[in-house]
Design a protein around this motif. Sequence first.
Motif, PDB file in Angstrom:
ATOM      1  N   GLN A 152       0.813  -1.219   0.000  1.00  0.00           N
ATOM      2  CA  GLN A 152       0.000   0.000   0.000  1.00  0.00           C
ATOM      3  C   GLN A 152       0.846   1.269   0.000  1.00  0.00           C
ATOM      4  OE1 GLN A 152      -0.899  -2.574   2.368  1.00  0.00           O
ATOM      5  NE2 GLN A 152      -2.183  -3.319   0.721  1.00  0.00           N
ATOM      6  N   GLY A 153       2.166   1.141  -0.022  1.00  0.00           N
ATOM      7  CA  GLY A 153       3.040   2.311  -0.034  1.00  0.00           C
ATOM      8  C   GLY A 153       3.368   2.855   1.342  1.00  0.00           C
ATOM      9  N   MET A 154       3.064   2.108   2.398  1.00  0.00           N
ATOM     10  CA  MET A 154       3.389   2.542   3.754  1.00  0.00           C
ATOM     11  C   MET A 154       4.798   2.054   4.104  1.00  0.00           C
ATOM     12  SD  MET A 154       0.682   4.156   4.965  1.00  0.00           S
ATOM     13  CE  MET A 154       0.583   4.063   6.739  1.00  0.00           C
ATOM     14  N   PHE A 155       5.545   2.885   4.823  1.00  0.00           N
ATOM     15  CA  PHE A 155       6.886   2.505   5.230  1.00  0.00           C
ATOM     16  C   PHE A 155       6.818   1.401   6.284  1.00  0.00           C
ATOM     17  CE2 PHE A 155       7.497   6.781   3.651  1.00  0.00           C
ATOM     18  CZ  PHE A 155       8.665   6.662   2.916  1.00  0.00           C
ATOM     19  N   THR A 156       7.536   0.312   6.067  1.00  0.00           N
ATOM     20  CA  THR A 156       7.631  -0.755   7.060  1.00  0.00           C
ATOM     21  C   THR A 156       9.007  -0.754   7.710  1.00  0.00           C
ATOM     22  OG1 THR A 156       8.284  -2.332   5.359  1.00  0.00           O
ATOM     23  CG2 THR A 156       5.927  -2.223   5.920  1.00  0.00           C
ATOM     24  N   SER A 157       9.967  -0.129   7.052  1.00  0.00           N
ATOM     25  CA  SER A 157      11.314  -0.045   7.608  1.00  0.00           C
ATOM     26  C   SER A 157      12.043   1.154   7.003  1.00  0.00           C
ATOM     27  CB  SER A 157      12.101  -1.324   7.307  1.00  0.00           C
ATOM     28  OG  SER A 157      13.459  -1.180   7.689  1.00  0.00           O
ATOM     29  N   ILE A 158      12.661   1.917   7.877  1.00  0.00           N
ATOM     30  CA  ILE A 158      13.585   2.977   7.460  1.00  0.00           C
ATOM     31  C   ILE A 158      14.801   2.821   8.355  1.00  0.00           C
ATOM     32  CG2 ILE A 158      14.008   5.446   7.190  1.00  0.00           C
ATOM     33  CD1 ILE A 158      10.942   5.814   7.092  1.00  0.00           C
ATOM     34  N   TYR A 159      15.890   2.311   7.782  1.00  0.00           N
ATOM     35  CA  TYR A 159      17.101   2.099   8.563  1.00  0.00           C
ATOM     36  C   TYR A 159      18.060   3.252   8.295  1.00  0.00           C
ATOM     37  CZ  TYR A 159      21.234   0.070  10.623  1.00  0.00           C
ATOM     38  OH  TYR A 159      22.339  -0.138  11.403  1.00  0.00           O
ATOM     39  N   ASP A 160      18.401   3.991   9.343  1.00  0.00           N
ATOM     40  CA  ASP A 160      19.312   5.127   9.274  1.00  0.00           C
ATOM     41  C   ASP A 160      20.734   4.595   9.404  1.00  0.00           C
ATOM     42  OD1 ASP A 160      20.917   7.345   9.794  1.00  0.00           O
ATOM     43  OD2 ASP A 160      19.455   8.296  11.117  1.00  0.00           O
ATOM     44  N   LYS A 161      21.484   4.593   8.303  1.00  0.00           N
ATOM     45  CA  LYS A 161      22.827   4.015   8.303  1.00  0.00           C
ATOM     46  C   LYS A 161      23.813   4.832   9.134  1.00  0.00           C
ATOM     47  CE  LYS A 161      22.436   1.859   3.752  1.00  0.00           C
ATOM     48  NZ  LYS A 161      23.010   1.832   2.399  1.00  0.00           N
ATOM     49  N   ASP A 162      23.705   6.175   9.086  1.00  0.00           N
ATOM     50  CA  ASP A 162      24.624   7.017   9.857  1.00  0.00           C
ATOM     51  C   ASP A 162      24.508   6.758  11.352  1.00  0.00           C
ATOM     52  OD1 ASP A 162      25.681   8.191   7.608  1.00  0.00           O
ATOM     53  OD2 ASP A 162      24.546  10.057   7.792  1.00  0.00           O
ATOM     54  N   ASN A 163      23.289   6.638  11.844  1.00  0.00           N
ATOM     55  CA  ASN A 163      23.056   6.438  13.276  1.00  0.00           C
ATOM     56  C   ASN A 163      22.859   4.977  13.655  1.00  0.00           C
ATOM     57  OD1 ASN A 163      23.102   9.253  14.148  1.00  0.00           O
ATOM     58  ND2 ASN A 163      21.334   9.433  12.802  1.00  0.00           N
ATOM     59  N   GLU A 164      22.937   4.086  12.654  1.00  0.00           N
ATOM     60  CA  GLU A 164      22.804   2.645  12.851  1.00  0.00           C
ATOM     61  C   GLU A 164      21.576   2.300  13.688  1.00  0.00           C
ATOM     62  OE1 GLU A 164      26.546   1.317  14.429  1.00  0.00           O
ATOM     63  OE2 GLU A 164      27.576   1.640  12.527  1.00  0.00           O
ATOM     64  N   ARG A 165      20.395   2.792  13.218  1.00  0.00           N
ATOM     65  CA  ARG A 165      19.164   2.519  13.955  1.00  0.00           C
ATOM     66  C   ARG A 165      17.984   2.391  13.017  1.00  0.00           C
ATOM     67  NH1 ARG A 165      15.551   6.778  15.568  1.00  0.00           N
ATOM     68  NH2 ARG A 165      16.000   8.645  14.379  1.00  0.00           N
ATOM     69  N   GLU A 166      17.021   1.581  13.446  1.00  0.00           N
ATOM     70  CA  GLU A 166      15.756   1.431  12.739  1.00  0.00           C
ATOM     71  C   GLU A 166      14.820   2.532  13.226  1.00  0.00           C
ATOM     72  OE1 GLU A 166      12.848   0.562  10.353  1.00  0.00           O
ATOM     73  OE2 GLU A 166      14.691  -0.620  10.228  1.00  0.00           O
ATOM     74  N   VAL A 167      14.208   3.272  12.293  1.00  0.00           N
ATOM     75  CA  VAL A 167      13.336   4.391  12.648  1.00  0.00           C
ATOM     76  C   VAL A 167      11.909   3.924  12.912  1.00  0.00           C
ATOM     77  CG1 VAL A 167      12.421   6.602  11.838  1.00  0.00           C
ATOM     78  CG2 VAL A 167      14.793   5.973  11.328  1.00  0.00           C
ATOM     79  N   VAL A 168      11.403   2.978  12.123  1.00  0.00           N
ATOM     80  CA  VAL A 168      10.039   2.487  12.278  1.00  0.00           C
ATOM     81  C   VAL A 168      10.053   1.342  13.289  1.00  0.00           C
ATOM     82  CG1 VAL A 168       8.055   1.448  11.091  1.00  0.00           C
ATOM     83  CG2 VAL A 168       9.486   3.122   9.896  1.00  0.00           C
ATOM     84  N   GLN A 169       9.127   1.396  14.250  1.00  0.00           N
ATOM     85  CA  GLN A 169       9.063   0.347  15.258  1.00  0.00           C
ATOM     86  C   GLN A 169       8.791  -1.008  14.611  1.00  0.00           C
ATOM     87  OE1 GLN A 169       6.140   1.421  18.151  1.00  0.00           O
ATOM     88  NE2 GLN A 169       7.237   3.236  18.802  1.00  0.00           N
ATOM     89  N   GLU A 170       9.320  -2.065  15.217  1.00  0.00           N
ATOM     90  CA  GLU A 170       9.174  -3.420  14.699  1.00  0.00           C
ATOM     91  C   GLU A 170       7.702  -3.780  14.505  1.00  0.00           C
ATOM     92  OE1 GLU A 170      10.502  -7.948  15.859  1.00  0.00           O
ATOM     93  OE2 GLU A 170      11.542  -6.259  16.778  1.00  0.00           O
ATOM     94  N   GLU A 171       7.399  -4.360  13.356  1.00  0.00           N
ATOM     95  CA  GLU A 171       6.052  -4.786  12.963  1.00  0.00           C
ATOM     96  C   GLU A 171       5.047  -3.630  12.908  1.00  0.00           C
ATOM     97  OE1 GLU A 171       4.592  -8.443  14.544  1.00  0.00           O
ATOM     98  OE2 GLU A 171       6.613  -9.194  14.931  1.00  0.00           O
ATOM     99  N   GLN A 172       5.532  -2.411  12.654  1.00  0.00           N
ATOM    100  CA  GLN A 172       4.682  -1.233  12.500  1.00  0.00           C
ATOM    101  C   GLN A 172       4.843  -0.705  11.079  1.00  0.00           C
ATOM    102  OE1 GLN A 172       2.593   0.267  14.892  1.00  0.00           O
ATOM    103  NE2 GLN A 172       3.013  -1.614  16.018  1.00  0.00           N
ATOM    104  N   ARG A 173       3.909   0.150  10.688  1.00  0.00           N
ATOM    105  CA  ARG A 173       4.006   0.864   9.411  1.00  0.00           C
ATOM    106  C   ARG A 173       3.932   2.343   9.745  1.00  0.00           C
ATOM    107  NH1 ARG A 173      -0.562  -0.885   5.664  1.00  0.00           N
ATOM    108  NH2 ARG A 173      -1.722  -0.022   7.374  1.00  0.00           N
TER     109      ARG A 173
END
Length: 168
Positions: free
Chosen positions: A85-106
């Motif tokens: 549906q075009g919703m973000f399921t994962s945005i991984y920030d490489k500079d800060n080495e962190r996942e922005v979207v909570q696990e199993e969230q959109r």
Amino acid sequence: METGAVKPEAEALTDGSGAVYPVQKTDAGAIAYVKNLPAKGYKAFWTLLQGETAQEPQATAETPFVLDGLYGLETSFYRIRLDEQGMFTSIYDKDNEREVVQEEQRANLLRMYESENALTKAHLTVNAAFEKAYVCNLLEETESEAAVNGNTIEVVLKPYEVVTVLVR
């Protein structure tokens, strides 16, 4: 054939499929009617000068991102995944080495700015299923739940205010 902005002397636009779209010159510049633009994503066009024929141009520069299947995109800064549906399921920030979207969230983050010095009610229609919408501060911390009516999010903006909405 060249890539980039449409040049005033362009006679037509073409896409990678070989379709040609005539360019109509106006006093304000130029305009072309193109078909089959994707609702989500992008489509590249190239200018054709007089006498040129449609062909896919050769890549002249390295692309700043890499597509990973239908729903993935990677840049030097982020690794992004979308659902159907075009919703973000994962945005991984490489500079800060962190996942922005909570696990199993959109999540989709929308930022709006009121530029007319007026109290404004914005109606954001989301053409995908979502659970809730939140108004966030500029640090993207949740402040309150946004008003939702069906698939439309309603937000009031004060004069010159920046409002951030998180859609989950």
